[in-house]
Design a protein around this motif. Structure first.
Motif, PDB file in Angstrom:
ATOM      1  N   ARG A 184       0.838  -1.204   0.000  1.00 38.66           N
ATOM      2  CA  ARG A 184       0.000   0.000   0.000  1.00 38.66           C
ATOM      3  C   ARG A 184       0.878   1.262   0.000  1.00 38.66           C
ATOM      4  NH1 ARG A 184      -4.397  -0.963  -2.299  1.00 38.66           N
ATOM      5  NH2 ARG A 184      -4.263   1.292  -2.363  1.00 38.66           N
ATOM      6  N   TYR A 185       2.033   1.201   0.685  1.00 36.86           N
ATOM      7  CA  TYR A 185       2.932   2.359   0.670  1.00 36.86           C
ATOM      8  C   TYR A 185       3.408   2.634  -0.756  1.00 36.86           C
ATOM      9  CZ  TYR A 185       6.666   5.613   1.635  1.00 36.86           C
ATOM     10  OH  TYR A 185       7.446   6.742   1.626  1.00 36.86           O
ATOM     11  N   ALA A 186       3.805   1.585  -1.468  1.00 38.52           N
ATOM     12  CA  ALA A 186       4.284   1.761  -2.843  1.00 38.52           C
ATOM     13  C   ALA A 186       3.190   2.293  -3.757  1.00 38.52           C
ATOM     14  CB  ALA A 186       4.824   0.440  -3.379  1.00 38.52           C
ATOM     15  N   LEU A 187       1.943   2.018  -3.426  1.00 35.43           N
ATOM     16  CA  LEU A 187       0.822   2.472  -4.246  1.00 35.43           C
ATOM     17  C   LEU A 187       0.330   3.870  -3.861  1.00 35.43           C
ATOM     18  CD1 LEU A 187      -1.238  -0.839  -4.374  1.00 35.43           C
ATOM     19  CD2 LEU A 187      -0.331   0.353  -6.377  1.00 35.43           C
ATOM     20  N   SER A 188       0.877   4.441  -2.802  1.00 34.53           N
ATOM     21  CA  SER A 188       0.306   5.683  -2.269  1.00 34.53           C
ATOM     22  C   SER A 188       0.520   6.934  -3.130  1.00 34.53           C
ATOM     23  CB  SER A 188       0.824   5.923  -0.842  1.00 34.53           C
ATOM     24  OG  SER A 188       2.228   6.066  -0.826  1.00 34.53           O
ATOM     25  N   PRO A 189       1.654   7.120  -3.822  1.00 31.74           N
ATOM     26  CA  PRO A 189       1.784   8.337  -4.643  1.00 31.74           C
ATOM     27  C   PRO A 189       0.818   8.303  -5.829  1.00 31.74           C
ATOM     28  CG  PRO A 189       3.939   7.394  -4.151  1.00 31.74           C
ATOM     29  CD  PRO A 189       2.922   6.368  -3.779  1.00 31.74           C
ATOM     30  N   PRO A 190       0.235   9.433  -6.206  1.00 31.15           N
ATOM     31  CA  PRO A 190      -0.722   9.466  -7.324  1.00 31.15           C
ATOM     32  C   PRO A 190      -0.146   8.955  -8.643  1.00 31.15           C
ATOM     33  CG  PRO A 190      -0.816  11.510  -6.072  1.00 31.15           C
ATOM     34  CD  PRO A 190       0.344  10.743  -5.535  1.00 31.15           C
ATOM     35  N   ALA A 191       1.161   9.102  -8.842  1.00 30.41           N
ATOM     36  CA  ALA A 191       1.759   8.680 -10.107  1.00 30.41           C
ATOM     37  C   ALA A 191       1.906   7.167 -10.223  1.00 30.41           C
ATOM     38  CB  ALA A 191       3.131   9.338 -10.299  1.00 30.41           C
ATOM     39  N   VAL A 192       1.763   6.443  -9.112  1.00 31.18           N
ATOM     40  CA  VAL A 192       1.921   4.986  -9.154  1.00 31.18           C
ATOM     41  C   VAL A 192       0.595   4.350  -9.547  1.00 31.18           C
ATOM     42  CG1 VAL A 192       2.486   2.897  -7.860  1.00 31.18           C
ATOM     43  CG2 VAL A 192       3.739   5.021  -7.417  1.00 31.18           C
ATOM     44  N   ALA A 193       0.610   3.596 -10.645  1.00 33.89           N
ATOM     45  CA  ALA A 193      -0.610   2.944 -11.118  1.00 33.89           C
ATOM     46  C   ALA A 193      -0.718   1.511 -10.643  1.00 33.89           C
ATOM     47  CB  ALA A 193      -0.655   2.972 -12.647  1.00 33.89           C
ATOM     48  N   ILE A 194       0.429   0.886 -10.400  1.00 33.27           N
ATOM     49  CA  ILE A 194       0.405  -0.546 -10.135  1.00 33.27           C
ATOM     50  C   ILE A 194       1.659  -0.965  -9.384  1.00 33.27           C
ATOM     51  CG2 ILE A 194       1.426  -0.992 -12.413  1.00 33.27           C
ATOM     52  CD1 ILE A 194      -0.220  -3.571 -12.516  1.00 33.27           C
ATOM     53  N   ALA A 195       1.511  -1.933  -8.507  1.00 32.88           N
ATOM     54  CA  ALA A 195       2.645  -2.557  -7.839  1.00 32.88           C
ATOM     55  C   ALA A 195       2.739  -3.998  -8.325  1.00 32.88           C
ATOM     56  CB  ALA A 195       2.469  -2.521  -6.328  1.00 32.88           C
ATOM     57  N   ILE A 196       3.950  -4.458  -8.571  1.00 34.85           N
ATOM     58  CA  ILE A 196       4.106  -5.823  -9.094  1.00 34.85           C
ATOM     59  C   ILE A 196       5.042  -6.654  -8.216  1.00 34.85           C
ATOM     60  CG2 ILE A 196       3.475  -5.401 -11.487  1.00 34.85           C
ATOM     61  CD1 ILE A 196       6.514  -5.253 -12.095  1.00 34.85           C
ATOM     62  N   PRO A 197       4.549  -7.069  -7.055  1.00 33.63           N
ATOM     63  CA  PRO A 197       5.329  -8.017  -6.260  1.00 33.63           C
ATOM     64  C   PRO A 197       5.376  -9.356  -6.980  1.00 33.63           C
ATOM     65  CG  PRO A 197       3.132  -7.763  -5.336  1.00 33.63           C
ATOM     66  CD  PRO A 197       3.240  -6.779  -6.457  1.00 33.63           C
ATOM     67  N   GLY A 198       6.459 -10.068  -6.805  1.00 33.80           N
ATOM     68  CA  GLY A 198       6.536 -11.408  -7.375  1.00 33.80           C
ATOM     69  C   GLY A 198       5.818 -12.396  -6.473  1.00 33.80           C
ATOM     70  N   ALA A 199       5.581 -13.584  -7.000  1.00 32.99           N
ATOM     71  CA  ALA A 199       4.971 -14.655  -6.207  1.00 32.99           C
ATOM     72  C   ALA A 199       5.406 -15.989  -6.799  1.00 32.99           C
ATOM     73  CB  ALA A 199       3.455 -14.543  -6.205  1.00 32.99           C
ATOM     74  N   SER A 200       5.838 -16.889  -5.934  1.00 32.38           N
ATOM     75  CA  SER A 200       6.211 -18.226  -6.406  1.00 32.38           C
ATOM     76  C   SER A 200       5.303 -19.291  -5.809  1.00 32.38           C
ATOM     77  CB  SER A 200       7.672 -18.532  -6.047  1.00 32.38           C
ATOM     78  OG  SER A 200       7.887 -18.394  -4.655  1.00 32.38           O
ATOM     79  N   SER A 201       4.275 -18.860  -5.050  1.00 34.03           N
ATOM     80  CA  SER A 201       3.311 -19.798  -4.472  1.00 34.03           C
ATOM     81  C   SER A 201       1.949 -19.123  -4.413  1.00 34.03           C
ATOM     82  CB  SER A 201       3.738 -20.209  -3.061  1.00 34.03           C
ATOM     83  OG  SER A 201       3.614 -19.112  -2.162  1.00 34.03           O
ATOM     84  N   PHE A 202       0.908 -19.934  -4.284  1.00 36.68           N
ATOM     85  CA  PHE A 202      -0.438 -19.364  -4.201  1.00 36.68           C
ATOM     86  C   PHE A 202      -0.596 -18.520  -2.954  1.00 36.68           C
ATOM     87  CE2 PHE A 202      -4.859 -19.590  -2.688  1.00 36.68           C
ATOM     88  CZ  PHE A 202      -5.458 -18.889  -3.730  1.00 36.68           C
TER      89      PHE A 202
END
Length: 302
Positions: free
Chosen positions: A248-266
């Protein structure tokens, strides 16, 4: 899941995307994870011709083939394999970009790429020629939009000034706040979106990330990284988990449209998606996080 417009494009992207580099090479397991992401509302998938020497693109392409219309598909170009030579060489030339897209399209089993990104870049590159390649690919209908993946503010500034790019992918997290001073204000001014990669800082900002902090992170030594992590855990963050708060912190600035954390498991995927459904951080929460962390700056990467 919330969706945001990507820059000036007509692409609507889920706030949480999937960084596909972490999928691995087990084809069936990786395809299942992509399918599960789609079921959970993720529509943005980011890969690159570099990942697993093209295998990652092939896996993603096969997994989304039956739902291509539901997907915003992003890949990258600029690293070239030289026959008989180990590793990759950097090649942002027009000729290479226009030739390389053919291989990506074939591996992805599609006739167009939604977002084609330059996978790096320096001020020594033939920037105008690179932009010309992307513009021609747009005119030919092989890509819809283009952007760059970069942590170099001077390079980002040049592309923002000279091109019609719609996005910049860059590392951004509580432990890497470098974009806040130079990059995010520029992108907001130009109507370009940031795609935030690494929002949980290599897993340090997750519930079981204590051991991962032992190596430190950027300009944080081991003890500092552990201390910041512990202080974040002590904050009252409205019942959000540490990883959800970090995303949510990474998504907080207005210029950020999307965060893409990786995932290797469900389980990792589920936790990431839950961050997209969590409430945005309040101004007071953001202030508290900023007091705990450091407003680090770009030094070497210019």
């Amino acid at each position: 899941m919330r969706k945001n417009q990507l820059g000036s494009s007509d692409l609507l992207v889920s706030e949480i995307g999937l960084g596909c580099m972490s999928l691995g090479t087990d084809k069936q397991a990786a395809m299942r994870l992509v399918e599960q992401a789609l079921e959970l509302g993720v529509n943005f998938f980011d890969t690159a011709d570099l990942y697993d020497d093209g295998l990652n693109e092939s896996i993603v392409g096969e997994a989304i083939r039956s739902r291509r219309q539901d997907v915003v598909l992003a890949t990258k170009v600029g690293n070239r394999r030289v026959p008989g030579q180990e590793g990759w060489v950097w090649d942002p030339s027009k000729a290479y970009i226009k030739d390389s897209v053919k291989g990506s399209l074939q591996r992805l089993q599609t006739d167009y790429i939604d977002l084609y990104q330059l996978h790096g870049g320096t001020l020594d590159d033939p920037i105008d020629e690179t932009i010309e390649a992307f513009e021609e690919l747009k005119q030919e209908g092989l890509i819809r939009y283009y952007g760059i993946s970069s942590i170099r503010p001077n390079v980002i500034r040049e592309y923002a000034k000279r091109s019609n790019m719609v996005s910049v992918m860059s590392q951004y997290s509580i432990l890497d706040r470098r974009p806040e001073e130079e990059v995010l204000p520029l992108l907001a001014e130009k109507g370009i979106s940031l795609i935030a990669r690494g929002p949980v800082a290599k897993g340090i900002l997750t519930g079981n990330g204590r051991a991962k902090a032992d190596k430190g992170y950027l300009d944080y030594g081991k003890d500092e990284a552990i201390h910041v992590r512990e202080q974040l855990l002590e904050l009252d963050l409205q019942e959000r988990s540490l990883s959800q708060s970090a995303i949510r912190y990474a998504l907080s600035p207005p210029a950020v449209a999307i965060a893409i954390p990786g995932a290797s498991s469900f389980e990792q995927l589920r936790l990431n998606v839950e961050a997209g459904n969590a409430a945005p951080l309040s101004d007071l929460e953001l202030e508290a996080i900023r007091r705990i962390s450091r407003a680090n700056r770009y030094e070497q990467h210019r």
